[in-house]
Write an enzyme that holds these catalytic residues in place. Structure first.
Site, PDB file in Angstrom:
ATOM      1  N   ASP A  50       0.854  -1.198   0.000  1.00  0.00           N
ATOM      2  CA  ASP A  50       0.000   0.000   0.000  1.00  0.00           C
ATOM      3  C   ASP A  50       0.889   1.247   0.000  1.00  0.00           C
ATOM      4  O   ASP A  50       1.903   1.305   0.714  1.00  0.00           O
ATOM      5  CB  ASP A  50      -0.883  -0.041   1.265  1.00  0.00           C
ATOM      6  CG  ASP A  50      -1.956   1.027   1.236  1.00  0.00           C
ATOM      7  OD1 ASP A  50      -3.082   0.709   0.808  1.00  0.00           O
ATOM      8  OD2 ASP A  50      -1.653   2.174   1.637  1.00  0.00           O
ATOM      9  N   ILE A  51       0.523   2.244  -0.806  1.00  0.00           N
ATOM     10  CA  ILE A  51       1.318   3.478  -0.872  1.00  0.00           C
ATOM     11  C   ILE A  51       1.041   4.299   0.401  1.00  0.00           C
ATOM     12  O   ILE A  51      -0.123   4.543   0.738  1.00  0.00           O
ATOM     13  CB  ILE A  51       0.951   4.304  -2.120  1.00  0.00           C
ATOM     14  CG1 ILE A  51       1.153   3.462  -3.391  1.00  0.00           C
ATOM     15  CG2 ILE A  51       1.773   5.582  -2.183  1.00  0.00           C
ATOM     16  CD1 ILE A  51       0.655   4.123  -4.668  1.00  0.00           C
ATOM     17  N   GLU A 100      -5.030   2.393  -3.878  1.00  0.00           N
ATOM     18  CA  GLU A 100      -3.564   2.495  -3.861  1.00  0.00           C
ATOM     19  C   GLU A 100      -2.947   1.194  -3.351  1.00  0.00           C
ATOM     20  O   GLU A 100      -1.855   1.173  -2.838  1.00  0.00           O
ATOM     21  CB  GLU A 100      -3.125   3.698  -3.016  1.00  0.00           C
ATOM     22  CG  GLU A 100      -3.295   3.561  -1.514  1.00  0.00           C
ATOM     23  CD  GLU A 100      -4.645   4.076  -1.005  1.00  0.00           C
ATOM     24  OE1 GLU A 100      -5.639   4.025  -1.757  1.00  0.00           O
ATOM     25  OE2 GLU A 100      -4.701   4.506   0.159  1.00  0.00           O
TER      26      GLU A 100
END
Lengths: 274, 294
Positions: free
Chosen positions: B174-175, B217
């Site tokens: 996950d960003i 994301e």
């Protein structure tokens, strides 16, 4: 390692007779194991006969068909290797028609201790015209036309189009009765087999052969000319070429007695030499 | 039936030897069709194109020898003027007369055109089906697999891995602080960041790994290995890659959850990777948490 039942089912393996000595018979492009029915009664009866269909041909299962695996002859050779291993076959004399001569050679390279002799009926290591030194008989464009012609000759069309339209890509095993299945195969696998057969060049494996090889050629064969047989004899160590007076590419069907005579003599000499 | 009557039929009729296909008798329409004369033509196969010879030797002859007849085979003949004519062939070998073959040959130009149309249609359908398949499996922004394709492929890979006794890993990535990027720089930049992250994953993943964008994301990587710690090593490498790469002029970091197993099902792995990702976030982001099921 596969279970024996799995391979027997996958390749529609059929075993006749018993004995320690084995004759394994591999059909060529376009056909299936029923093509051996004329030759079988002529063969020595103290051998166990092992017949099969390649995956994608005859009544073999289509469930395990892989376009990439069976786009090269090595994939077909793997079928033979699998059968030899799961049935623990030893002392195998391999009979291959047409392209199956080459496939047998590839298999014998993979399991040299199991396959100990090769008999090739109307074989060719390469159907393409390469140069003046090797004329396989066909140009590349001839073979492209072959693929087109095959497209125009298949009844399997409906079977092929329907899943494409509905989006279902699972294919069902070929379970046709003999009459329907003989020489008709799934259109996709048949074309793939045609490409693997007619576009490949396996001449380089001939000199690597280590087993006794009997080459049976007819004196007039539109697919494998006499010069191809002579080329094979010259380049395959431990090989002998016998020319059978006959025309066509299916000597085992048209001249089963002549073919069997050579096979019996060859096997006797080979066994005597062991 | 006398020869005169046979000549009246609008179909090519020819009798050949079974071996070698030497022409014994041909009617008028046969010679008209192939533009030959009884004097100019001795072998039927000599007028066939090489591809047709293969069809005859590989299909027609085995069928004739096995069943005595074959029907509706399309072949191509060469004419002396250089034309190629599609023909439809039916052949019969009488059981009492196995040294002869009876052939009925007719022009198949219209049939050939129709089949050509069908082949074109089929090729077109195949292309379209392939394009649709790709569209249905691909995430538009990153060109990675989408969630649906990823889940289906990962389930298949688990089966294969179990058969081959390989361990398999679900890596969820996950960003970090992505919401800030979107809020401060706009969704246009946010999309570019997602596309860049996708491109980097594609660049560093192995060919056989499944790489997907499974949410806004969120990304997922599914891999198999014969070493149980290889996914953790890869996660560590990815963290380094992201900290050293410039993404849209930003310092983008990621958090990763890695679940590895030899036997668990997809849903269990998914849940564990999700939990580990949450753990990595909670521990301060830009790091990974891994678990190996024993």
């Amino acid at each position: 390692m596969f279970a024996p039942e799995h391979i027997i089912d996958r390749n529609n393996v059929y075993i006749m007779g018993s004995g320690n000595k084995v004759i394994m018979m591999a059909h060529g492009f376009g056909c299936n194991q029923t093509m051996w029915r004329f030759l079988i009664p002529e063969l020595p009866d103290d051998y166990k006969l092992v017949l099969f269909d390649y995956v994608g041909s005859g009544a073999a299962s289509m469930a395990e068909y892989s376009t990439s695996k069976y786009s090269s002859l090595e994939g077909y050779a793997q079928d033979i290797v699998d059968i030899c291993k799961v049935l623990d076959l030893q002392n195998v004399s391999f009979i291959g028609h047409s392209v199956s001569g080459t496939i047998g050679l590839l298999a014998a390279r993979a399991v040299p201790d199991r396959i100990n002799a090769l008999i090739m009926i109307c074989p060719s290591p390469c159907f393409l015209n390469i140069d003046q030194g090797y004329q396989g008989g066909f140009e590349k464009h001839d073979l492209s036309e072959l693929i087109e012609l095959m497209d125009k000759n298949y009844i399997g069309w409906a079977e092929y189009l329907a899943p494409l339209v509905t989006g279902i890509t699972e294919r069902h095993p070929v379970t046709n009765e003999l009459t329907e299945s003989f020489c008709t195969t799934n259109p996709i696998s048949a074309k793939n087999f045609a490409k693997a057969t007619f576009f490949s060049d396996h001449r380089t494996i001939l000199p690597e052969n280590t087993h006794p090889v009997l080459l049976l050629q007819s004196d007039n064969d539109a697919l494998a000319s006499l010069s191809v047989g002579q080329y094979m004899e010259k380049n395959t160590p431990n090989s002998e070429l016998q020319v059978i007076k006959g025309k066509g590419h299916c000597l085992h069907m048209t001249h089963p007695q002549d073919v069997a005579l050579h096979i019996k003599r060859f096997l006797e000499v080979k066994c005597a030499g062991e | 039936m006398s020869k005169v009557q046979l000549d009246n039929f609008p179909i090519g009729l020819v009798v050949t030897t079974a071996e070698g296909h030497a022409v014994l008798h041909g009617n008028k329409d046969f010679y008209r069709l192939c533009q030959q004369t009884p004097q100019s033509l001795s072998l039927l196969t000599s007028i066939l194109t090489p591809a047709s010879k293969i069809i005859v030797e590989s299909f027609v002859m085995p069928l004739l020898l096995h069943e005595g007849h074959c029907s509706e085979i399309q072949l191509t003949i060469n004419t002396p003027s250089g034309d190629k004519i599609p023909v439809l062939v039916n052949a019969l070998m009488h059981s009492a007369e196995k040294d002869s073959i009876y052939w009925a040959i007719s022009s198949a130009q219209k049939r050939d055109d129709l089949y050509q149309e069908l082949i074109n249609l089929r090729n077109d359908l195949e292309d379209k089906a392939e394009r649709l398949k790709q569209l249905s499996e691909t995430d538009e922004l990153t060109k990675l697999l989408n969630r649906r394709a990823f889940v289906a492929d990962a389930r298949t890979m688990i089966k294969q891995a179990k058969r081959n006794n390989l361990s398999y890993s679900f890596m969820m990535l996950d960003i970090d602080h992505f919401k800030h990027i979107n809020d401060q720089l706009g969704h246009f930049v946010g999309d570019k960041v997602i596309a860049d992250v996708g491109a980097l994953l594609k660049k560093y993943c192995r060919e056989n790994d499944l790489t997907a964008r499974i949410g806004g994301e969120e990304f997922a990587i599914f891999s198999t290995s014969n070493a149980t710690d290889s996914a953790s090593q890869f996660a560590e490498k990815l963290l380094k890659v992201f900290s050293s790469e410039d993404i849209q002029g930003l310092n983008v970091t990621v958090s990763i959850g890695v679940a590895t197993s030899l036997s668990d099902d997809f849903d269990t792995l998914y849940k564990t990777a999700d939990r580990l990702l949450y753990q990595a976030k909670k521990n301060g982001r830009n790091q990974f948490c891994a678990h190996f099921f024993t």
